[in-house]
Design a protein around this motif. Structure first.
Motif, PDB file in Angstrom:
ATOM      1  N   ARG A 185       0.814  -1.212   0.000  1.00 30.75           N
ATOM      2  CA  ARG A 185       0.000   0.000   0.000  1.00 30.75           C
ATOM      3  C   ARG A 185       0.851   1.267   0.000  1.00 30.75           C
ATOM      4  O   ARG A 185       0.578   2.214   0.725  1.00 30.75           O
ATOM      5  CB  ARG A 185      -0.945   0.011   1.213  1.00 30.75           C
ATOM      6  N   GLY A 186       1.914   1.230  -0.765  1.00 31.51           N
ATOM      7  CA  GLY A 186       2.616   2.478  -1.002  1.00 31.51           C
ATOM      8  C   GLY A 186       3.739   2.837  -0.058  1.00 31.51           C
ATOM      9  O   GLY A 186       4.039   4.014   0.117  1.00 31.51           O
ATOM     10  N   PHE A 187       4.416   1.834   0.552  1.00 30.32           N
ATOM     11  CA  PHE A 187       5.532   2.208   1.441  1.00 30.32           C
ATOM     12  C   PHE A 187       6.684   2.840   0.669  1.00 30.32           C
ATOM     13  O   PHE A 187       7.477   3.578   1.231  1.00 30.32           O
ATOM     14  CB  PHE A 187       6.011   1.002   2.257  1.00 30.32           C
ATOM     15  N   ASN A 188       6.746   2.551  -0.629  1.00 29.57           N
ATOM     16  CA  ASN A 188       7.861   3.071  -1.430  1.00 29.57           C
ATOM     17  C   ASN A 188       7.353   3.709  -2.723  1.00 29.57           C
ATOM     18  O   ASN A 188       7.981   3.606  -3.755  1.00 29.57           O
ATOM     19  CB  ASN A 188       8.865   1.958  -1.732  1.00 29.57           C
ATOM     20  N   ASP A 189       6.220   4.384  -2.636  1.00 27.73           N
ATOM     21  CA  ASP A 189       5.589   4.874  -3.870  1.00 27.73           C
ATOM     22  C   ASP A 189       6.019   6.288  -4.277  1.00 27.73           C
ATOM     23  O   ASP A 189       5.458   6.872  -5.189  1.00 27.73           O
ATOM     24  CB  ASP A 189       4.054   4.815  -3.739  1.00 27.73           C
ATOM     25  N   ILE A 190       7.013   6.828  -3.608  1.00 20.78           N
ATOM     26  CA  ILE A 190       7.423   8.199  -3.920  1.00 20.78           C
ATOM     27  C   ILE A 190       7.937   8.259  -5.360  1.00 20.78           C
ATOM     28  O   ILE A 190       8.710   7.398  -5.789  1.00 20.78           O
ATOM     29  CB  ILE A 190       8.463   8.702  -2.899  1.00 20.78           C
ATOM     30  N   TRP A 221       8.573  11.521  -7.101  1.00 15.78           N
ATOM     31  CA  TRP A 221       9.011  12.843  -7.558  1.00 15.78           C
ATOM     32  C   TRP A 221      10.494  13.123  -7.339  1.00 15.78           C
ATOM     33  O   TRP A 221      10.978  14.199  -7.682  1.00 15.78           O
ATOM     34  CB  TRP A 221       8.174  13.935  -6.894  1.00 15.78           C
ATOM     35  N   LEU A 222      11.223  12.143  -6.776  1.00 12.16           N
ATOM     36  CA  LEU A 222      12.637  12.419  -6.501  1.00 12.16           C
ATOM     37  C   LEU A 222      13.424  12.550  -7.794  1.00 12.16           C
ATOM     38  O   LEU A 222      13.101  11.909  -8.787  1.00 12.16           O
ATOM     39  CB  LEU A 222      13.234  11.312  -5.637  1.00 12.16           C
ATOM     40  N   PRO A 223      14.481  13.376  -7.795  1.00 16.19           N
ATOM     41  CA  PRO A 223      15.307  13.540  -8.993  1.00 16.19           C
ATOM     42  C   PRO A 223      15.807  12.190  -9.506  1.00 16.19           C
ATOM     43  O   PRO A 223      16.287  11.367  -8.729  1.00 16.19           O
ATOM     44  CB  PRO A 223      16.480  14.402  -8.526  1.00 16.19           C
ATOM     45  N   GLU A 253      18.341  10.964 -11.424  1.00 15.68           N
ATOM     46  CA  GLU A 253      19.714  10.442 -11.485  1.00 15.68           C
ATOM     47  C   GLU A 253      20.180   9.859 -10.147  1.00 15.68           C
ATOM     48  O   GLU A 253      21.117   9.101 -10.091  1.00 15.68           O
ATOM     49  CB  GLU A 253      20.692  11.530 -11.969  1.00 15.68           C
ATOM     50  N   SER A 254      19.493  10.213  -9.084  1.00 14.84           N
ATOM     51  CA  SER A 254      19.967   9.735  -7.787  1.00 14.84           C
ATOM     52  C   SER A 254      19.274   8.440  -7.378  1.00 14.84           C
ATOM     53  O   SER A 254      19.434   7.971  -6.281  1.00 14.84           O
ATOM     54  CB  SER A 254      19.742  10.806  -6.719  1.00 14.84           C
TER      55      SER A 254
END
Ligand SMILES: Cc1cc2nc3c(=O)[nH]c(=O)nc-3n(C[C@H](O)[C@H](O)[C@H](O)COP(=O)(O)OP(=O)(O)OC[C@H]3O[C@@H](n4cnc5c(N)ncnc54)[C@H](O)[C@@H]3O)c2cc1C
Ligand code: SF4
Lengths: 175, 523
Positions: A162-167, A169-171, A173-174
């Motif tokens: 349920r989205g523990f790692n759904d981010i 928007w992070l740049p 290349e990193s």
């Protein structure tokens, strides 16, 4: 028992708003259109209204309806019902607030209310109200969704699916 | 599970069932040594009793007996009766711990020789080296199922970790990963794998995070050499005329006073209660308290340099989803005095739920700015800063004889002042922490002061010489051969790492020593 009826958008059962209000509010589903009542047993109506205005100014969140601040006042009222000292502190404190500004505290504008509270922030009265509020307000499970906090996750199997790692928007290349 | 007689003076009594006491008890029982574990708190069932609610779990499990504080630390003002966050329950603070399990660096066992004579610091080298402890670190990692050891894969990174990782890499940090965590990334040792509940600090309802409650204690109970007595609060350790300890007095669940005889007593009540118990056990033979000929019992209290950085972003993070502390930056953990301080620190992911965030983000704060920060809750990422702090003789647990607990015993007072080195390190860590988040576009960073202490160390420290500390390199008291200390209070210095792995490694090592000495009839 004094019942202060204020024209708000929801109705709260008195039983749900007692000492354990902080943890046991069950408002969801009942918001919408109706009037609701702030029910106090020990403190008088003026004190209750003054404390309600004060609570909103201590942790001012536009996103929160008054009913959530009323729950804090009811928590304080429960303390007053248990202890004459607590009742006196709250009653005297509210009276002090009502004398401090140009009008009754609840009638003042937000800026003036803030200035009045700044002037008394070191008093035991203020500390009592703030200290109770910080657990009563942010510990209220009905408040959590307003802040995007999802509360207990075990009943839903955690966040693994349920989205523990759904981010997203992070740049790039990193990652 | 066994049942031992109160008059059975052949048993080993272990006081406390947390990281130190729980592991020691099991290791002794596995070796066939009769062991009685006395635990002040109740026993909870992790599936039935744990709840995903910060204040509810806190009130069910935290040690809330009266404590007082003094000193210039901010906690004395914000939380005068809550200097530390420690659990009173079977499993001790391994219920609420986050699971970060790092080994000490070699130089951290040699703080005095590495850092030199730091003014105001009561530094001392440990009487053991990293090499002495390595085999026991290996046993501890296997016992706790630490990820990135024993072939156990790392945990997957959650949102909070991904923000930390992206920022850390942009500022040039290299050692960034999801940590060495005593949390199952896959089922192991009869325990489930992590389902990313996000309530590690509230007790893991999956049983994925190691805790003595459902690991070591249960294993010990499978032998016939172990008895756990919950709700048994020890108030005094007794001794005979020769100065050997003979047993303990405790209050049971019904509030009745009991006396358990013992061959050996091991104190593992965590760094505030352990010295308090030794001091409260003063007698005409030992007027300054047990094991206190050095005068060091209760002194050198350490709590790690800590602080937090929370960053607000334009877009949501939902940091509370998933493991609380599975993320670490190790690049600042070394000793490099050119940074303006000795010792090092780690950055570790951290999130609090909304209730705790309200209480701890900036304790005592209120008004529009504070509320505005809370409004950004779901757009926040968070990290905890944890580093080595300097032991100081004046930072101490003492008896406050003006205030008594429910059993009429003087309560502990905890005095703490930051050392200049702690302050310099914290300022550096705040700056670097902010830089990490700024690198990925933080709108704002907030520097949060230390929480009630979770890492409590040093008040019965190990020393080579009896005049410098309370216990020897085995955790055996210098003064009384059959009295041991088996928790974080034996740390000579704190290192920069979260302490529990080291507490557990020391417990393994101590169990071997006790068994050996018993076999040789030395104790
Ligand atoms: C929120 C939180 C997060 C943490 N995260 C981490 C982490 O990620 N990594 C890490 O390494 N560490 C972490 N810690 C710290 C870790 O929990 C402690 O270092 C560890 O549990 C200490 O072990 P201990 O044996 O010294 O004491 P405890 O585990 O606290 O056990 C002491 C036990 O003794 C009992 N007791 C005390 N006095 C008496 C008495 N008189 N009679 C009977 N029983 C008594 C207590 O009730 C308690 O159960 C965390 C702590 C907290 C609070
Ligand atoms: S995130 Fe994992 S370790 Fe933490 S409480 Fe949930 S299942 Fe347990």
């Amino acid at each position: 028992m004094t019942t202060t009826t204020i024209s708000r958008r929801c109705f709260v059962k008195a039983s749900a708003m007692t000492a354990t209000a902080a943890f046991s509010l069950s408002l969801i589903g009942r918001l919408g259109g109706q009037a609701w009542a702030m029910t106090v047993k020990a403190i008088d109506a003026t004190t209750a209204d003054t404390l309600l205005a004060m609570c909103r100014r201590v942790y001012p969140h536009d996103r929160l309806e008054d009913v959530f601040y009323a729950a804090c006042v009811e928590g304080l009222d429960a303390k007053a019902a248990d202890s004459a000292d607590a009742k006196k502190q709250l009653t005297d404190g509210a009276a002090m607030l009502n004398k401090a500004g140009s009008k009754a505290f609840a009638e003042l504008g937000a800026d003036e209310q803030l200035a009045v509270l700044k002037g008394i922030e070191t008093t035991p009265f203020f500390q009592t109200v703030r200290g109770n509020m910080v657990t009563a307000l942010y510990g209220n499970s009905e408040v959590w969704p307003k802040f995007g906090y999802q509360g207990p996750s075990y009943p839903y199997g955690g966040y693994l699916e349920r989205g523990f790692n759904d981010i997203a928007w992070l740049p790039k290349e990193s990652r | 599970m066994a049942n031992f007689d109160l008059n059975d003076h052949s048993v080993v009594v272990v006081i406390g069932s947390g990281a130190g006491g729980g592991v020691l008890s099991n290791q002794l029982a596995q070796k066939g040594i009769k062991t009685v574990c006395l635990e002040a708190g109740k026993r909870l069932d992790f599936v039935d009793d744990f709840v995903n609610d910060e204040w509810k779990m806190f009130s069910m499990t935290a040690w809330l007996d009266k404590r007082t504080t003094s000193g210039s630390w901010r906690l004395a003002k914000d939380f005068p009766n809550l200097p530390a966050w420690i659990c009173k329950t079977v499993g001790g603070t391994t219920l609420h711990w986050a699971g970060a399990s790092l080994r000490f660096h070699e130089h951290e066992f040699k703080a005095r020789s590495t850092y030199g004579d730091i003014q105001g610091a009561n530094l001392l080298d440990w009487p053991i080296t990293l090499q002495d402890l390595e085999p026991y670190y290996a046993k501890a990692e296997d016992n706790m199922g630490v990820t990135r050891t024993n072939g156990i894969p790392g945990l997957p990174g959650n949102n909070n970790f991904k923000v930390l990782e992206a920022g850390a890499k942009r500022v040039g940090y290299k050692q960034v990963h999801t940590g060495r965590m005593a949390i199952n990334s896959e089922p192991r040792d009869d325990r489930n794998s992590c389902h990313q509940l996000g309530f590690c600090f509230q007790g893991c309802k999956m049983g994925a995070k190691w805790s003595t409650l459902y690991s070591d204690i249960v294993k010990a109970e499978e032998t016939d050499k172990f008895e756990l007595r919950p709700q048994s609060h020890v108030v005094k350790i007794e001794h005979d005329d020769s100065g050997k300890v003979t047993g303990v007095v405790y209050f049971d669940a019904d509030g009745k006073s009991q006396r358990q005889k013992a061959r050996i007593v091991c104190v593992a009540g965590n760094t505030i209660e352990s010295p308090r118990l030794l001091l409260n056990s003063a007698s005409s033979k030992f007027p300054d308290g047990l094991a206190n000929s050095s005068g060091q019992v209760g002194k050198n209290y350490m709590r790690h340099m800590t602080g937090s950085v929370y960053a607000v972003f334009e877009k949501p993070v939902h940091m509370f989803r998933g493991t609380t502390m599975a993320g670490v930056v190790l690049d600042e953990a070394h000793n490099d005095p050119s940074r303006g301080f000795v010792g090092g620190y780690e950055m570790e992911t951290l999130s609090l739920g909304l209730p705790f965030m309200g209480a701890f983000l900036d304790p005592g704060s209120w008004g529009p700015e504070f509320a505005g920060n809370m409004d950004a809750y779901d757009h926040m990422a968070g990290m905890w800063l944890v580093g080595e702090d300097m032991p100081q003789e004046g930072n101490a647990v003492t008896l406050n004889t003006d205030v008594k607990d429910q059993y009429g015993m003087p309560v502990p007072n905890v005095h703490f002042d930051d050392h200049d080195n702690d302050i310099a390190m914290r300022n550096h860590a705040y700056k670097q922490g902010s830089a990490v988040y700024d690198a990925v576009g933080a709108v704002k960073t907030i520097h949060t002061p230390p929480y009630p202490s979770t890492h409590n160390l040093g008040t019965n420290r190990m020393s080579e010489k009896p005049q410098d500390g309370v216990v020897n390199k085995w955790g055996q008291s210098h003064d009384i051969a059959n009295l041991f200390v088996s928790d974080g209070s034996v740390f000579t210095t704190g290192g920069s790492e979260n302490p529990t792995l080291t507490i557990v490694a020391l417990a393994f090592r101590q169990a071997d020593y006790i068994a050996d000495q018993m076999a040789k009839n030395n104790i």
